[in-house]
Design a protein around this motif. Structure first.
Motif, PDB file in Angstrom:
ATOM      1  N   PRO A  65       0.858  -1.217  -0.130  1.00 42.21           N
ATOM      2  CA  PRO A  65       0.046   0.004   0.039  1.00 42.21           C
ATOM      3  C   PRO A  65       0.899   1.197   0.079  1.00 42.21           C
ATOM      4  N   SER A  66       0.393   2.409  -0.323  1.00 38.89           N
ATOM      5  CA  SER A  66       1.235   3.635  -0.271  1.00 38.89           C
ATOM      6  C   SER A  66       1.298   4.052   1.111  1.00 38.89           C
ATOM      7  N   LEU A  67       2.408   4.423   1.290  1.00 40.89           N
ATOM      8  CA  LEU A  67       2.771   4.875   2.736  1.00 40.89           C
ATOM      9  C   LEU A  67       1.948   6.159   3.356  1.00 40.89           C
ATOM     10  N   THR A  68       1.256   6.846   2.313  1.00 40.40           N
ATOM     11  CA  THR A  68       0.248   7.830   2.913  1.00 40.40           C
ATOM     12  C   THR A  68      -0.976   7.027   3.285  1.00 40.40           C
ATOM     13  N   LEU A  71      -0.036   5.586   6.775  1.00 44.35           N
ATOM     14  CA  LEU A  71      -0.115   6.682   7.886  1.00 44.35           C
ATOM     15  C   LEU A  71      -1.576   6.949   8.241  1.00 44.35           C
ATOM     16  N   ARG A  72      -2.474   7.138   7.173  1.00 46.87           N
ATOM     17  CA  ARG A  72      -3.640   7.310   7.550  1.00 46.87           C
ATOM     18  C   ARG A  72      -4.337   6.308   8.330  1.00 46.87           C
ATOM     19  N   ASP A  73      -4.293   4.792   7.760  1.00 50.67           N
ATOM     20  CA  ASP A  73      -4.786   3.815   8.418  1.00 50.67           C
ATOM     21  C   ASP A  73      -3.901   2.639   8.466  1.00 50.67           C
ATOM     22  N   PRO A  74      -3.213   2.730   9.626  1.00 48.76           N
ATOM     23  CA  PRO A  74      -2.151   1.349   9.700  1.00 48.76           C
ATOM     24  C   PRO A  74      -2.885   0.055   9.650  1.00 48.76           C
ATOM     25  N   HIS A 118       5.828  -2.640  -5.709  1.00 49.66           N
ATOM     26  CA  HIS A 118       4.583  -2.103  -6.491  1.00 49.66           C
ATOM     27  C   HIS A 118       3.554  -1.520  -5.837  1.00 49.66           C
ATOM     28  N   VAL A 119       3.438   0.054  -5.743  1.00 46.43           N
ATOM     29  CA  VAL A 119       2.407   0.735  -4.937  1.00 46.43           C
ATOM     30  C   VAL A 119       1.211   0.469  -5.406  1.00 46.43           C
ATOM     31  N   THR A 120       0.042  -0.256  -4.522  1.00 49.31           N
ATOM     32  CA  THR A 120      -1.047  -0.600  -5.131  1.00 49.31           C
ATOM     33  C   THR A 120      -2.099   0.129  -4.262  1.00 49.31           C
ATOM     34  N   GLU A 121      -3.128   0.600  -4.815  1.00 48.24           N
ATOM     35  CA  GLU A 121      -4.287   1.084  -4.068  1.00 48.24           C
ATOM     36  C   GLU A 121      -5.018   0.319  -3.064  1.00 48.24           C
ATOM     37  N   GLY A 122      -5.434  -0.973  -3.839  1.00 47.94           N
ATOM     38  CA  GLY A 122      -6.316  -1.729  -2.950  1.00 47.94           C
ATOM     39  C   GLY A 122      -5.637  -2.928  -2.130  1.00 47.94           C
TER      40      GLY A 122
END
Length: 126
Positions: A65-68, A71-74, A118-122
């Motif tokens: 997952p993206s690091l952002t 940070l919002r939801d561990p 690979h940064v993935t959204e879901g």
């Protein structure tokens, strides 16, 4: 009597079956892609002899997952199946089981080297 009835499946038929290295490699790449959440085209699989058994070496990126988002939801890390280490360990077992089951080949071990992310959204569906 049909052909199926005429062939006794408990006896062995003459001849041999071989699975090419290319076919085994494609199978290993597909199994690793599924386990790591990345395209099979991004995965390298190499084979070695390990005292008569096959040793598989995988070099691949892993989806994260993206690091952002983390940070919002561990809990996003758990949505992806845990830490990179935990997922790599689970992927080894998964690849070993899948390749053995589908090919009939006996593997002595599976080594995985994570080469990138690979940064993935879901998160992955488990």
């Amino acid at each position: 009597m049909s052909v199926a009835e005429a062939v006794d499946t408990t006896t062995s038929l003459a001849g041999h079956n071989r699975i090419s290295t290319q076919a085994l490699t494609s199978l290993a790449r597909a199994a690793a892609a599924e386990a790591l959440g990345v395209p099979a085209t991004d995965i390298r699989a190499d084979w070695a002899d390990d005292d008569g058994l096959l040793a598989l070496s995988i070099v691949a990126p892993i989806s994260i997952p993206s690091l952002t988002e983390v940070l919002r939801d561990p809990m996003r890390v758990q949505g992806f199946g845990g830490s990179i280490w935990d997922r790599a360990v689970a992927a080894k077992a998964s690849v070993l089981e899948t390749v053995t089951r589908l090919s009939g080949s006996q593997l002595s071990r599976v080594d995985i080297r994570i080469s990138g992310a690979h940064v993935t959204e879901g998160g992955r569906v488990q």
